[in-house]
Every structure is written in structure tokens, then in C-alpha cells.
Design an enzyme around this catalytic site. Structure first.
Site, PDB file in Angstrom:
ATOM      1  N   GLU A  96       0.873  -1.239   0.105  1.00 34.76           N
ATOM      2  CA  GLU A  96      -0.171   0.097   0.217  1.00 34.76           C
ATOM      3  C   GLU A  96       0.690   1.217  -0.149  1.00 34.76           C
ATOM      4  O   GLU A  96       0.618   2.159   0.732  1.00 34.76           O
ATOM      5  CB  GLU A  96      -0.788  -0.006   1.159  1.00 34.76           C
ATOM      6  CG  GLU A  96      -1.794  -1.212   1.153  1.00 34.76           C
ATOM      7  CD  GLU A  96      -2.817  -1.169   2.486  1.00 34.76           C
ATOM      8  OE1 GLU A  96      -2.658  -0.514   3.204  1.00 34.76           O
ATOM      9  OE2 GLU A  96      -3.751  -1.900   2.325  1.00 34.76           O
ATOM     10  N   ASN A 136       2.141  -5.058  -3.076  1.00 35.95           N
ATOM     11  CA  ASN A 136       0.709  -5.445  -2.817  1.00 35.95           C
ATOM     12  C   ASN A 136      -0.032  -4.013  -2.567  1.00 35.95           C
ATOM     13  O   ASN A 136       0.348  -3.471  -1.744  1.00 35.95           O
ATOM     14  CB  ASN A 136       0.686  -6.435  -1.642  1.00 35.95           C
ATOM     15  CG  ASN A 136      -0.825  -6.931  -1.404  1.00 35.95           C
ATOM     16  OD1 ASN A 136      -1.479  -7.628  -2.139  1.00 35.95           O
ATOM     17  ND2 ASN A 136      -1.308  -6.856  -0.170  1.00 35.95           N
ATOM     18  N   HIS A 192     -10.355  -5.707  -2.874  1.00 34.20           N
ATOM     19  CA  HIS A 192     -11.568  -5.569  -1.891  1.00 34.20           C
ATOM     20  C   HIS A 192     -12.465  -4.624  -2.557  1.00 34.20           C
ATOM     21  O   HIS A 192     -12.200  -3.322  -2.481  1.00 34.20           O
ATOM     22  CB  HIS A 192     -10.916  -4.601  -0.790  1.00 34.20           C
ATOM     23  CG  HIS A 192      -9.928  -5.426   0.206  1.00 34.20           C
ATOM     24  ND1 HIS A 192     -10.184  -6.541   0.801  1.00 34.20           N
ATOM     25  CD2 HIS A 192      -8.664  -5.351   0.156  1.00 34.20           C
ATOM     26  CE1 HIS A 192      -9.247  -6.849   1.438  1.00 34.20           C
ATOM     27  NE2 HIS A 192      -8.257  -6.067   1.333  1.00 34.20           N
ATOM     28  N   GLU A 201      -6.197 -10.529  -1.352  1.00 33.67           N
ATOM     29  CA  GLU A 201      -7.275 -10.289  -0.500  1.00 33.67           C
ATOM     30  C   GLU A 201      -8.586 -10.268  -0.901  1.00 33.67           C
ATOM     31  O   GLU A 201      -9.468  -9.294  -0.378  1.00 33.67           O
ATOM     32  CB  GLU A 201      -6.861  -9.140   0.243  1.00 33.67           C
ATOM     33  CG  GLU A 201      -5.474  -9.255   0.614  1.00 33.67           C
ATOM     34  CD  GLU A 201      -4.824  -8.100   1.491  1.00 33.67           C
ATOM     35  OE1 GLU A 201      -5.738  -7.001   2.004  1.00 33.67           O
ATOM     36  OE2 GLU A 201      -3.496  -7.638   1.574  1.00 33.67           O
ATOM     37  N   ASP A 260     -12.091  -9.610  -1.331  1.00 31.08           N
ATOM     38  CA  ASP A 260     -13.825  -9.988  -0.661  1.00 31.08           C
ATOM     39  C   ASP A 260     -14.432  -8.784  -1.647  1.00 31.08           C
ATOM     40  O   ASP A 260     -14.047  -7.960  -2.039  1.00 31.08           O
ATOM     41  CB  ASP A 260     -13.766  -9.569   0.779  1.00 31.08           C
ATOM     42  CG  ASP A 260     -12.804  -8.488   0.978  1.00 31.08           C
ATOM     43  OD1 ASP A 260     -12.683  -7.325   0.444  1.00 31.08           O
ATOM     44  OD2 ASP A 260     -12.311  -8.482   2.151  1.00 31.08           O
TER      45      ASP A 260
HETATM   46  C1  XIL Z   1      -6.592  -6.281   7.995  1.00 33.40           C
HETATM   47  C2  XIL Z   1      -7.005  -7.374   8.848  1.00 33.40           C
HETATM   48  O1  XIL Z   1      -8.008  -8.278   8.048  1.00 33.40           O
HETATM   49  C3  XIL Z   1      -7.494  -6.988  10.200  1.00 33.40           C
HETATM   50  O2  XIL Z   1      -7.814  -7.912  11.270  1.00 33.40           O
HETATM   51  C4  XIL Z   1      -6.769  -5.597  10.678  1.00 33.40           C
HETATM   52  O3  XIL Z   1      -7.295  -5.376  11.814  1.00 33.40           O
HETATM   53  C5  XIL Z   1      -6.609  -4.800   9.747  1.00 33.40           C
HETATM   54  O4  XIL Z   1      -5.747  -5.253   8.673  1.00 33.40           O
HETATM   55  N1  XIL Z   1      -5.239  -4.582   3.636  1.00 33.40           N
HETATM   56  C6  XIL Z   1      -4.100  -5.306   3.989  1.00 33.40           C
HETATM   57  C7  XIL Z   1      -4.541  -6.283   4.914  1.00 33.40           C
HETATM   58  O5  XIL Z   1      -3.031  -5.395   3.113  1.00 33.40           O
HETATM   59  O6  XIL Z   1      -3.145  -6.493   5.899  1.00 33.40           O
HETATM   60  C8  XIL Z   1      -5.306  -5.796   5.894  1.00 33.40           C
HETATM   61  O7  XIL Z   1      -5.810  -6.703   6.997  1.00 33.40           O
HETATM   62  C9  XIL Z   1      -6.828  -5.357   4.978  1.00 33.40           C
HETATM   63  C10 XIL Z   1      -6.419  -4.227   4.020  1.00 33.40           C
END
Ligand code: XIL
Length: 299
Positions: free
Chosen positions: A127, A168, A205, A234, A236
Site C-alpha cells: 500500500e 501489494n 477489496h 485479499e 472480498d
Molecule cells: C486487515 C485485517 O484483516 C484486520 O484484522 C486488521 O485489523 C487490519 O488489517 N489490506 C491489507 C491487510 O493489506 O493486511 C488488511 O488486513 C486489509 C487491507
């Protein structure tokens, strides 16, 4: 094939999930996770605050719990994450300049050294780009100098030459967005100058502000054409649309270098977004959702 992992393996891909160490005692959770997935990402346990709570003192207790559960059940592991503006321990948040730069290098060496030879791919940098404008996100790491990302990747390559090294990020799914182009230009520059990078992780996401767009396949193809693997890291989808899940799978399968998909949790009740957003493949009772069937059929 009757499971997500086995179905993905038919095309040489993996299908993974985020695992939380605190849920490994929940047999409903571990039963589904063990049955369906063949790649594991620690949801929080390999992050900077978890692995180096005090400077120079590493703690791999929770990370190893996730790692060992995965490997004992025949799964591979993605490492997440080594250099990030978020979830930094307090001591790192208060560093800047050359001491922060050195702390980042030491952190990468410490964590990658512990897991040397054991990790399929590391999210080396997470990020680092701003949400709009196509440039870097302001952070203590960015203020150490624009070269901090390539320093992280060169350090990582030396620390564990066997691991694939990924950049990422989120909101780099839509090809028309400036953030996507910013990351694309960075990867192109790294490849042209020989900075070691092997993969790009599309967090993916998806929600109403960052919806799936049919140019996702163009994004995957474009990154792959630079000579890196693409992983969906990741996934969702708020609301859990079966059609959108199938589109994501079809777009990955259309690109040979899209090597695998990870969903960010097992059941809706495990999601960081809250169960009411229903973004995952299993409902909060552990039942397969329509999205699950859509994914399985698409794989
Ligand atoms: C999130 C986790 O799912 C949570 O449990 C935590 O509180 C915060 O982080 N991007 C990422 C992940 O790279 O590491 C994040 O995970 C979600 C967004």
C-alpha cells in the site's frame, strides 16, 4: 474437483484464504479452511507490529502458529507484509530518516531470515501509493526517500532468494484509475532497471466505491506483460455477488501469469469488514454461499 483448492490446481493455480491464529481453536473454522484452501496468508500475525514489537526483538509466536498450521495441513504460505505505513509498532512510528531506513532493512532481514526458504511469496511492500493522483502515499517510509521501495525489494531478494517478491495494494484493480497506472509505471521501471520484483498483488477489496470493473482482466494482463506474476491477494466482494466472484475467477484464469487467488477470510463472520457485509464464500454458519458455487464452477 470438489474443493476450491483442488479446482484451482486443475490449472496449476492455488486458492487461498487469510487465517487468524486466534481462530485455530474453532473447529468449524479449521474444518472449512483445511478442506477448501491450499494457500494461507496470516491475517495479522506476520505484520511489523506482531513480529518486531520492540526494536531488534523479534517474536514469531503467532506467525509460527499460522505457518505451522498451514504446513502441517499441506498448504503453502504467502508472507504478509514487511514494509507498510500501517500496523507499525510504536517504536517504528516514531522513527524517521536514516534510522527508519535501517530499521526497515533490519526488519526485512529478521523476518525473512526466520522464514527463509519457507514462503511462496512475500508482500515485501504494501500500500505505498496514494488513493488518488497516481503518486506515492505520504508516510514515514516515503519521507526516508523515494528509493525506499527498491531498497526493500533488493534487501528482500538477498534475504531469501527462494521467495517470490510482490508489491501489494488495493484500488489498483481498475485499469483506468491513476493509482493503477502509478503502480504499473513503478513495476515497469523496476523491471527495466533490474530491481528484483516477481509479482504484483491485487488486493481486490471490492465494494460500491471500488467496484469490480470488466477492465480488471486488462489490468491483470498488463501487469503480467511486464514480466511479473499477478496474484489476487485479499479478495472480498461486499454483498457477495456470485456473478462478480465468477468474473474475478474468469479474469484470472484468462491470464497464464495470474497464479492464484486468496480470499480475505473464511466465513462472513471472519471478515474484517463485518459479517453484515457478507463479502466471503461461506456464511457465518459455515454454509457454502451461491458465490462459493460460482467460484467452484468457474475454476
Ligand atoms: C486487515 C485485517 O484483516 C484486520 O484484522 C486488521 O485489523 C487490519 O488489517 N489490506 C491489507 C491487510 O493489506 O493486511 C488488511 O488486513 C486489509 C487491507
Amino acid at each position: 474437483a470438489g474443493t476450491l483448492g483442488a479446482a484451482a490446481a486443475q490449472s496449476g493455480r492455488y486458492f487461498g484464504t487469510a487465517i487468524a491464529s486466534g481462530k485455530l481453536g474453532d473447529s468449524a473454522y479449521t474444518t472449512i479452511a483445511n478442506r477448501e484452501f491450499d494457500m494461507v496468508t496470516a491475517e495479522n500475525e506476520m505484520k511489523i507490529d506482531a513480529t518486531e514489537p520492540n526494536r531488534g526483538q523479534f517474536n514469531f509466536t503467532s506467525g509460527d502458529r499460522v505457518y505451522n498450521w498451514a504446513v502441517q495441513n499441506g498448504k503453502r504460505v504467502r508472507g504478509h507484509t514487511l514494509a507498510w505505513h500501517s500496523q507499525q509498532p510504536g517504536w517504528m512510528q516514531s522513527l524517521s530518516g536514516s534510522s527508519l531506513r535501517q530499521a526497515m532493512i533490519d526488519h526485512i532481514n529478521g523476518v525473512m531470515g526466520h522464514y527463509k526458504g519457507k514462503i511462496y511469496a512475500w508482500d515485501v511492500v504494501n500500500e505505498a501509493y496514494a488513493d488518488s493522483g497516481g503518486g506515492r502515499r505520504d508516510s514515514n517510509l516515503q519521507r526516508t526517500g523515494n528509493d525506499w521501495i527498491e531498497v526493500a525489494f533488493r534487501t528482500a531478494r538477498a534475504a531469501d532468494p527462494a521467495a517470490k517478491l510482490c508489491y501489494n495494494d488495493y484500488n489498483i484493480d481498475n485499469w483506468t484509475w491513476a493509482k493503477t497506472q502509478g503502480v504499473y509505471n513503478m513495476v515497469r521501471d523496476f523491471k527495466s532497471r533490474g530491481v528484483p520484483i516477481d509479482c504484483v498483488g491485487l488486493q481486490s477489496h471490492f465494494n460500491s466505491n471500488s467496484p469490480y470493473n470488466s477492465n480488471y482482466r486488462t489490468t491483470i494482463q498488463s501487469f503480467a506483460a511486464l514480466g511479473v506474476d499477478v496474484q489476487i491477494t485479499e479478495l472480498d466482494i461486499q454483498g457477495g455477488s456470485a456473478t462478480t466472484y465468477a468474473n474475478v475467477v474468469n479474469d484470472c484464469l484468462a491470464v497464464p501469469r495470474c497464479t492464484g487467488i486468496t480470499v480475505w477470510g473464511v466465513r462472513d463472520s471472519d471478515s474484517w469488514l463485518g459479517a453484515n457485509t457478507t463479502p466471503l464464500l461461506f456464511d457465518s454458519s459455515g454454509n457454502k454461499k451461491a458465490a462459493y458455487t460460482a467460484v467452484l464452477n468457474a475454476l
